[in-house]
Design an enzyme around this catalytic site. Structure first.
Site, PDB file in Angstrom:
ATOM      1  CG  HIS A 160      -1.665  -1.084   1.613  1.00 32.19           C
ATOM      2  ND1 HIS A 160      -3.027  -1.066   1.468  1.00 32.19           N
ATOM      3  CD2 HIS A 160      -1.358  -2.311   2.110  1.00 32.19           C
ATOM      4  CE1 HIS A 160      -3.533  -2.223   1.860  1.00 32.19           C
ATOM      5  NE2 HIS A 160      -2.541  -3.008   2.255  1.00 32.19           N
ATOM      6  CB  THR A 202       0.456   5.987   4.274  1.00 35.88           C
ATOM      7  OG1 THR A 202       1.211   7.085   3.752  1.00 35.88           O
ATOM      8  CG2 THR A 202       1.382   4.926   4.828  1.00 35.88           C
ATOM      9  CD  GLU A 244      -1.064   1.232   4.471  1.00 37.37           C
ATOM     10  OE1 GLU A 244      -0.683   2.124   3.688  1.00 37.37           O
ATOM     11  OE2 GLU A 244      -2.236   0.820   4.538  1.00 37.37           O
ATOM     12  CG  ASP A 294      -3.213   1.686  -1.895  1.00 38.72           C
ATOM     13  OD1 ASP A 294      -4.327   1.343  -2.344  1.00 38.72           O
ATOM     14  OD2 ASP A 294      -2.799   1.353  -0.774  1.00 38.72           O
TER      15      ASP A 294
HETATM   16 ZN   LIG Z   1      -4.114   0.592   0.684  1.00 39.67          ZN
END
Ligand SMILES: [Zn+2]
Length: 274
Positions: A78, A80, A143, A191
């Site tokens: 991901h 953030t 993340e 993302d």
């Molecule tokens: Zn995400």
């Protein structure tokens, strides 16, 4: 103020300052770390239960001797979409946000470990990959500190690759199972952003990449959407899936239509999933 009262007041001030000093020394996450421990203990209590009290009471309890902990089989990457690592650490330690991840990687390459790999973080949301509709249960969430538009720093990518190497080896995670949040939720998420170097990751053994398309002839009956489905995508919103695919594999963010060149890329990639 009498002399006695002054003494009491001074003692109180000293006491207060020493408490303040102690709490400062324990850092900003002392109380949430305590909460982590308390929750982990509650889960340990459930795991220790015997006879079992989980799904059905059969009246016959015979504990097997052969088992271990379940392990993650996917890694979801991901960004953030926040402004700093500190902001994300705060977000993931506020109960009301209901979001978390196992790891957060800051711009300077620092890796914050926030949850035991065996436990379930809340990072995927409503998502689907193949027939898997509970990605959180089988994945590690990573993340990367990034506002959603920035390029990722070298320090972040180096730390990420070190972390991925360890996860892949420890849990025997298949190469194809290193994917992004957008892959599992194409209608809601984009993302990690278009700057994320998926090819560099694939070259290091995390995720699959397409082959050189020179001379590739896509068969007449090749079905774009079925190929995307076989790779793992939820194809209910075809435009969203095609955009996600092009963002990831061609680092372009434009029309949700597959050109002949896009189809060649998809074809060479899909053959690795057949
Ligand atoms: Zn995400």
């Amino acid at each position: 103020m009498t002399m006695n009262n002054l003494k009491i007041a001074c003692t109180l001030i000293l006491l207060a300052s020493s408490i303040l000093h102690v709490s400062c020394n324990r850092g900003p996450y002392a109380s949430t770390n305590k909460s982590y421990k308390k929750q982990a203990k509650a889960f340990a209590k459930i795991i220790k239960q015997a006879p079992l009290n989980d799904s059905i009471a059969t009246g016959s309890w015979v504990g097997t001797t052969n088992f271990n902990m379940r392990k993650p089989n996917f890694v979801i990457i991901h960004h953030t979409a926040q402004n700093s690592c500190d902001q994300t650490l705060k977000t993931f330690t506020l109960p009301r946000t209901q979001v978390s991840a196992h790891y957060v990687i800051c711009k300077d390459g620092t890796i914050h470990h926030m949850l035991n790999d065996y436990l379930r973080a809340w990072h995927g949301g409503i998502a689907k990959w193949g027939n898997n509709t509970d990605i959180n249960s089988s994945s590690i969430g990573i993340e990367i500190d990034n506002d959603g538009y920035e390029t990722f720093t070298d320090q972040q990518l180096n730390s990420l690759i070190t972390l991925l190497a360890s996860l892949k080896k420890t849990y025997a995670i298949p190469t194809a199972n290193f994917i992004g949040h957008a892959d599992i939720a194409p209608t809601r998420k984009n993302d990690p952003n278009v700057n994320f170097p998926w090819k560099r990751l694939a070259d290091s053994g995390y995720g699959l990449w397409w082959n050189d398309t020179t001379g590739v002839i896509v068969p007449q009956d090749f079905n774009n959407l079925q190929a995307l489905r076989i790779i793992g995508y939820d194809i209910r919103d075809s435009a969203a899936v095609i955009q996600t695919f092009k963002r990831k594999y061609e680092q372009i963010d434009k029309s949700p239509v597959l050109t002949e060149e896009d189809r060649k890329i998809l074809f060479t990639l899909y053959r690795k999933f057949e």
